[in-house]
Design a protein around this motif. Sequence first.
Motif, PDB file in Angstrom:
ATOM      1  N   ASN A 241       0.797  -1.228   0.000  1.00 49.07           N
ATOM      2  CA  ASN A 241       0.000   0.000   0.000  1.00 49.07           C
ATOM      3  C   ASN A 241       0.831   1.280   0.000  1.00 49.07           C
ATOM      4  O   ASN A 241       0.371   2.321   0.449  1.00 49.07           O
ATOM      5  CB  ASN A 241      -0.970   0.021   1.191  1.00 49.07           C
ATOM      6  CG  ASN A 241      -1.925  -1.150   1.167  1.00 49.07           C
ATOM      7  OD1 ASN A 241      -2.412  -1.547   0.108  1.00 49.07           O
ATOM      8  ND2 ASN A 241      -2.180  -1.731   2.342  1.00 49.07           N
ATOM      9  N   TYR A 242       2.037   1.213  -0.523  1.00 49.85           N
ATOM     10  CA  TYR A 242       2.867   2.401  -0.710  1.00 49.85           C
ATOM     11  C   TYR A 242       3.387   2.419  -2.143  1.00 49.85           C
ATOM     12  O   TYR A 242       3.429   1.388  -2.811  1.00 49.85           O
ATOM     13  CB  TYR A 242       4.054   2.429   0.259  1.00 49.85           C
ATOM     14  CG  TYR A 242       3.652   2.586   1.712  1.00 49.85           C
ATOM     15  CD1 TYR A 242       3.411   3.843   2.255  1.00 49.85           C
ATOM     16  CD2 TYR A 242       3.527   1.462   2.537  1.00 49.85           C
ATOM     17  CE1 TYR A 242       3.048   3.988   3.584  1.00 49.85           C
ATOM     18  CE2 TYR A 242       3.162   1.600   3.867  1.00 49.85           C
ATOM     19  CZ  TYR A 242       2.925   2.857   4.391  1.00 49.85           C
ATOM     20  OH  TYR A 242       2.569   3.003   5.701  1.00 49.85           O
ATOM     21  N   ASN A 243       3.817   3.591  -2.574  1.00 51.21           N
ATOM     22  CA  ASN A 243       4.433   3.722  -3.886  1.00 51.21           C
ATOM     23  C   ASN A 243       5.946   3.849  -3.726  1.00 51.21           C
ATOM     24  O   ASN A 243       6.434   4.454  -2.766  1.00 51.21           O
ATOM     25  CB  ASN A 243       3.885   4.943  -4.626  1.00 51.21           C
ATOM     26  CG  ASN A 243       2.412   4.782  -4.955  1.00 51.21           C
ATOM     27  OD1 ASN A 243       1.924   3.682  -5.168  1.00 51.21           O
ATOM     28  ND2 ASN A 243       1.690   5.896  -4.976  1.00 51.21           N
ATOM     29  N   TYR A 244       6.693   3.304  -4.719  1.00 49.11           N
ATOM     30  CA  TYR A 244       8.147   3.244  -4.596  1.00 49.11           C
ATOM     31  C   TYR A 244       8.807   3.674  -5.906  1.00 49.11           C
ATOM     32  O   TYR A 244       8.314   3.384  -7.000  1.00 49.11           O
ATOM     33  CB  TYR A 244       8.609   1.821  -4.257  1.00 49.11           C
ATOM     34  CG  TYR A 244       8.070   1.322  -2.936  1.00 49.11           C
ATOM     35  CD1 TYR A 244       8.761   1.533  -1.750  1.00 49.11           C
ATOM     36  CD2 TYR A 244       6.858   0.630  -2.877  1.00 49.11           C
ATOM     37  CE1 TYR A 244       8.266   1.079  -0.543  1.00 49.11           C
ATOM     38  CE2 TYR A 244       6.353   0.180  -1.677  1.00 49.11           C
ATOM     39  CZ  TYR A 244       7.060   0.403  -0.510  1.00 49.11           C
ATOM     40  OH  TYR A 244       6.565  -0.043   0.687  1.00 49.11           O
ATOM     41  N   TYR A 245       9.944   4.355  -5.765  1.00 48.79           N
ATOM     42  CA  TYR A 245      10.855   4.568  -6.877  1.00 48.79           C
ATOM     43  C   TYR A 245      11.844   3.399  -6.908  1.00 48.79           C
ATOM     44  O   TYR A 245      12.397   3.020  -5.878  1.00 48.79           O
ATOM     45  CB  TYR A 245      11.625   5.877  -6.740  1.00 48.79           C
ATOM     46  CG  TYR A 245      10.768   7.106  -6.889  1.00 48.79           C
ATOM     47  CD1 TYR A 245      10.298   7.485  -8.144  1.00 48.79           C
ATOM     48  CD2 TYR A 245      10.441   7.888  -5.790  1.00 48.79           C
ATOM     49  CE1 TYR A 245       9.515   8.613  -8.293  1.00 48.79           C
ATOM     50  CE2 TYR A 245       9.655   9.018  -5.936  1.00 48.79           C
ATOM     51  CZ  TYR A 245       9.189   9.376  -7.186  1.00 48.79           C
ATOM     52  OH  TYR A 245       8.405  10.492  -7.332  1.00 48.79           O
ATOM     53  N   VAL A 246      12.058   2.854  -8.098  1.00 49.45           N
ATOM     54  CA  VAL A 246      13.020   1.774  -8.267  1.00 49.45           C
ATOM     55  C   VAL A 246      14.284   2.390  -8.859  1.00 49.45           C
ATOM     56  O   VAL A 246      14.351   2.668 -10.060  1.00 49.45           O
ATOM     57  CB  VAL A 246      12.460   0.663  -9.186  1.00 49.45           C
ATOM     58  CG1 VAL A 246      13.435  -0.509  -9.245  1.00 49.45           C
ATOM     59  CG2 VAL A 246      11.099   0.197  -8.685  1.00 49.45           C
ATOM     60  N   ASP A 247      15.272   2.624  -8.028  1.00 47.70           N
ATOM     61  CA  ASP A 247      16.533   3.212  -8.463  1.00 47.70           C
ATOM     62  C   ASP A 247      17.497   2.100  -8.847  1.00 47.70           C
ATOM     63  O   ASP A 247      17.859   1.268  -8.008  1.00 47.70           O
ATOM     64  CB  ASP A 247      17.145   4.069  -7.351  1.00 47.70           C
ATOM     65  CG  ASP A 247      16.231   5.223  -6.946  1.00 47.70           C
ATOM     66  OD1 ASP A 247      15.529   5.729  -7.829  1.00 47.70           O
ATOM     67  OD2 ASP A 247      16.232   5.594  -5.762  1.00 47.70           O
ATOM     68  N   ALA A 248      17.911   2.079 -10.120  1.00 47.84           N
ATOM     69  CA  ALA A 248      18.799   1.029 -10.628  1.00 47.84           C
ATOM     70  C   ALA A 248      20.107   1.649 -11.079  1.00 47.84           C
ATOM     71  O   ALA A 248      20.123   2.734 -11.672  1.00 47.84           O
ATOM     72  CB  ALA A 248      18.145   0.272 -11.782  1.00 47.84           C
ATOM     73  N   ALA A 249      21.218   0.959 -10.804  1.00 44.38           N
ATOM     74  CA  ALA A 249      22.542   1.458 -11.182  1.00 44.38           C
ATOM     75  C   ALA A 249      23.420   0.292 -11.602  1.00 44.38           C
ATOM     76  O   ALA A 249      23.335  -0.804 -11.044  1.00 44.38           O
ATOM     77  CB  ALA A 249      23.194   2.226 -10.028  1.00 44.38           C
TER      78      ALA A 249
END
Length: 337
Positions: A241-249
């Motif tokens: 029930n939360y929104n997330y940024y998917v940070d990829a490197a």
Amino acid sequence: MDTRTALLAAAAAVLVVSAVGVVAAPDALDDPREENERPGDVRIAGIVVSPGEVRGETAELRLGVDLRHRGPAVENVTVRHRAIGADSGLLVDETTVDIGEVDGGGERTINGSVDVERAGGYRIETAVFADGERVETRTTRVGGVAALTPDYADTRVGFTDGNVWPTVAVSVREADNATATLSVSVSVTNRGDAASDPLDLRLLMRQAESNVIADEARETVGSVRPGRTETVTTTVEVPANYNYYVDAALWSDDVLIDETQGVANLNPRETIDADESVEEVEFSVEDFADGGAGGDDGADGERPRDDGSTDDGTPGFGPVAALAALLAAALYARRRP
């Protein structure tokens, strides 16, 4: 007039004519060896600037100077390069290349270099000296040095940049009221001419509102063939029930190679993307976790449910059910005696 007198008169006439010719054309009797005694000449035919070693703060600019030589040999020839800041006008670096004797005619390339900071632009002044005397100067302007990629980060492998195929794709593997297990797939493309070395893929699941890292993952990206795209998949577990940024490197020996970002929208009341958030968008984890069974849409109005009740919790009837009840009551009244 005897013969002897005639010969003397003819010789005198020849001498007079020769004297007049010398006065009229003095170069006629020049010694041809004097041409070899004229000094030689060295000039700049062209200059080529190319990037050399690119470091974190500084970069090497390689300078190729084409020298054109004519005439006899020229002694003690040197080429001096000065790098001057385009905005400040200050001298940044200076190098001198000692050539020595230049002979043989034609052209030859003299290589040199200067070191500059990876910021701003520069004016490269190249001067040629012969026996300590300047014979020619050329100026070359260089800009955009900051765009040069350092050698330690120079690679042709990076995240896929497609118009349709997503670089970062997120799907729900399992979910309940507390947590959600997500499957994250990342596409990596080799744009070079040789197979790539293994790279390290690192993922951070960053909660959109608080920026708190909810979970992270690491995977190894194996060797990718030239022109090929590989997809690397990993799993993460985050609160539901939360929104997330998917940070990829992508990393190579702890050097950041490339980075990208995706999103995972798990909040049924709003969604996010890499640029903005949109309120009151219908979306829920359950829609993807249990095959599409719908839940509460979160609206404040009285929207009919599948069981005939309304969103305000009143177990009643919809308009069709109410009309059917009225018809049944009328028929029952007519049948009574």
